[in-house]
Design a protein around this motif. Structure first.
Motif, PDB file in Angstrom:
ATOM      1  N   SER A  75      27.396  -5.112  57.718  1.00 32.58           N
ATOM      2  CA  SER A  75      26.336  -4.180  58.066  1.00 32.58           C
ATOM      3  C   SER A  75      25.372  -4.874  59.027  1.00 32.58           C
ATOM      4  CB  SER A  75      25.616  -3.710  56.800  1.00 32.58           C
ATOM      5  OG  SER A  75      24.728  -2.667  57.103  1.00 32.58           O
ATOM      6  N   PRO A  77      24.360  -6.037  63.265  1.00 29.11           N
ATOM      7  CA  PRO A  77      24.258  -5.325  64.545  1.00 29.11           C
ATOM      8  C   PRO A  77      25.635  -5.025  65.137  1.00 29.11           C
ATOM      9  CG  PRO A  77      22.628  -7.064  64.446  1.00 29.11           C
ATOM     10  CD  PRO A  77      23.525  -7.241  63.238  1.00 29.11           C
ATOM     11  N   THR A  78      25.722  -3.916  65.810  1.00 32.24           N
ATOM     12  CA  THR A  78      26.990  -3.412  66.347  1.00 32.24           C
ATOM     13  C   THR A  78      27.765  -4.443  67.145  1.00 32.24           C
ATOM     14  OG1 THR A  78      26.123  -1.168  66.388  1.00 32.24           O
ATOM     15  CG2 THR A  78      27.992  -1.617  67.835  1.00 32.24           C
ATOM     16  N   ASP A  79      27.085  -5.218  67.970  1.00 38.78           N
ATOM     17  CA  ASP A  79      27.805  -6.164  68.824  1.00 38.78           C
ATOM     18  C   ASP A  79      28.419  -7.337  68.070  1.00 38.78           C
ATOM     19  OD1 ASP A  79      25.376  -7.432  68.270  1.00 38.78           O
ATOM     20  OD2 ASP A  79      25.069  -8.103  70.339  1.00 38.78           O
ATOM     21  N   HIS A  81      30.227  -6.723  65.049  1.00 35.76           N
ATOM     22  CA  HIS A  81      31.278  -6.183  64.182  1.00 35.76           C
ATOM     23  C   HIS A  81      32.662  -6.746  64.499  1.00 35.76           C
ATOM     24  CE1 HIS A  81      28.822  -2.269  63.240  1.00 35.76           C
ATOM     25  NE2 HIS A  81      28.215  -3.371  62.840  1.00 35.76           N
ATOM     26  N   SER A  97      33.243  -2.121  57.126  1.00 36.60           N
ATOM     27  CA  SER A  97      32.300  -2.367  58.204  1.00 36.60           C
ATOM     28  C   SER A  97      31.655  -1.074  58.652  1.00 36.60           C
ATOM     29  CB  SER A  97      32.997  -3.017  59.406  1.00 36.60           C
ATOM     30  OG  SER A  97      32.084  -3.237  60.464  1.00 36.60           O
ATOM     31  N   GLU A  98      30.411  -1.195  59.031  1.00 35.10           N
ATOM     32  CA  GLU A  98      29.761  -0.086  59.713  1.00 35.10           C
ATOM     33  C   GLU A  98      30.498   0.152  61.019  1.00 35.10           C
ATOM     34  OE1 GLU A  98      27.215   2.258  59.583  1.00 35.10           O
ATOM     35  OE2 GLU A  98      27.496   1.839  57.478  1.00 35.10           O
ATOM     36  N   LYS A  99      30.420   1.352  61.525  1.00 34.94           N
ATOM     37  CA  LYS A  99      31.024   1.677  62.810  1.00 34.94           C
ATOM     38  C   LYS A  99      30.134   1.200  63.933  1.00 34.94           C
ATOM     39  CE  LYS A  99      28.970   6.266  62.958  1.00 34.94           C
ATOM     40  NZ  LYS A  99      27.696   5.786  63.352  1.00 34.94           N
ATOM     41  N   PRO A 100      30.618   1.045  65.098  1.00 35.27           N
ATOM     42  CA  PRO A 100      32.016   1.013  65.530  1.00 35.27           C
ATOM     43  C   PRO A 100      32.590  -0.395  65.356  1.00 35.27           C
ATOM     44  CG  PRO A 100      30.619   0.724  67.444  1.00 35.27           C
ATOM     45  CD  PRO A 100      29.696   0.908  66.256  1.00 35.27           C
ATOM     46  N   LEU A 103      32.210  -2.519  71.050  1.00 35.06           N
ATOM     47  CA  LEU A 103      31.475  -1.726  72.034  1.00 35.06           C
ATOM     48  C   LEU A 103      32.345  -1.174  73.152  1.00 35.06           C
ATOM     49  CD1 LEU A 103      28.275  -3.938  72.192  1.00 35.06           C
ATOM     50  CD2 LEU A 103      28.535  -1.695  71.115  1.00 35.06           C
ATOM     51  N   THR A 108      38.134  -3.075  70.826  1.00 31.53           N
ATOM     52  CA  THR A 108      38.509  -2.352  69.612  1.00 31.53           C
ATOM     53  C   THR A 108      40.012  -2.458  69.379  1.00 31.53           C
ATOM     54  OG1 THR A 108      36.667  -0.819  69.858  1.00 31.53           O
ATOM     55  CG2 THR A 108      38.518  -0.083  68.494  1.00 31.53           C
TER      56      THR A 108
END
Length: 152
Positions: A75, A77-79, A81, A97-100, A103, A108
């Protein structure tokens, strides 16, 4: 697994969304939050206290690789994950994991390939409470419950 009765969890990221996830996770029977990691030591300590975890750290890799960890909740920051999903899956840990995942599409796809090669379960959180179909279903359920309470 750390114990046949419990799942040891490393929890990464104790921010706004992380606090909600950690509170929910700590309430699940059979889950043992082993370590809470956050880049800010005071947040990691707060998460440790709130969840009853054994450890708090600013080192996410240390948390993932802790001997009592069976699963990782991300959980952060996005960058971050993609890197953390990859590290956790290579450590053989199940991942939420939180999405996405990442980036961009290429990153991905690369991480999905790594996960598939490692054959570990990975789940992404995707909140749909504001999706029009879900909102309509919720309204219908609430209307039905009201009619039932009123005996109609």
């Amino acid at each position: 697994m750390s114990n046949t009765q419990t799942i040891g969890v490393a929890f990464l990221g104790f921010g706004r969304m992380g606090e909600t996830h950690l509170r929910n996770l700590a309430a699940i029977a059979g889950v043992n939050v082993v370590v809470v990691a956050d880049e800010r030591a005071e947040r990691a300590e707060l998460g440790k206290t709130m969840s009853g975890a054994q450890f708090a750290t600013t080192d996410q890799v240390e948390a993932i690789n802790h001997a009592s960890v069976d699963a990782v909740v991300i959980s952060t920051p996005t960058d971050t994950h993609a890197r953390l999903i990859e590290l956790a899956s290579k450590a053989g840990e199940a991942v939420f994991s939180e999405k996405p995942i990442a980036l961009d599409l290429a990153e991905t796809q690369r991480v999905v390939q790594v996960v598939q090669e490692q054959k570990v379960p990975v789940q992404l959180g995707f909140m749909r409470r504001f999706d029009p179909g879900y909102a309509k279903a919720k309204a219908m359920i609430e209307r039905s419950a009201t009619l039932t309470r009123e005996g109609i």
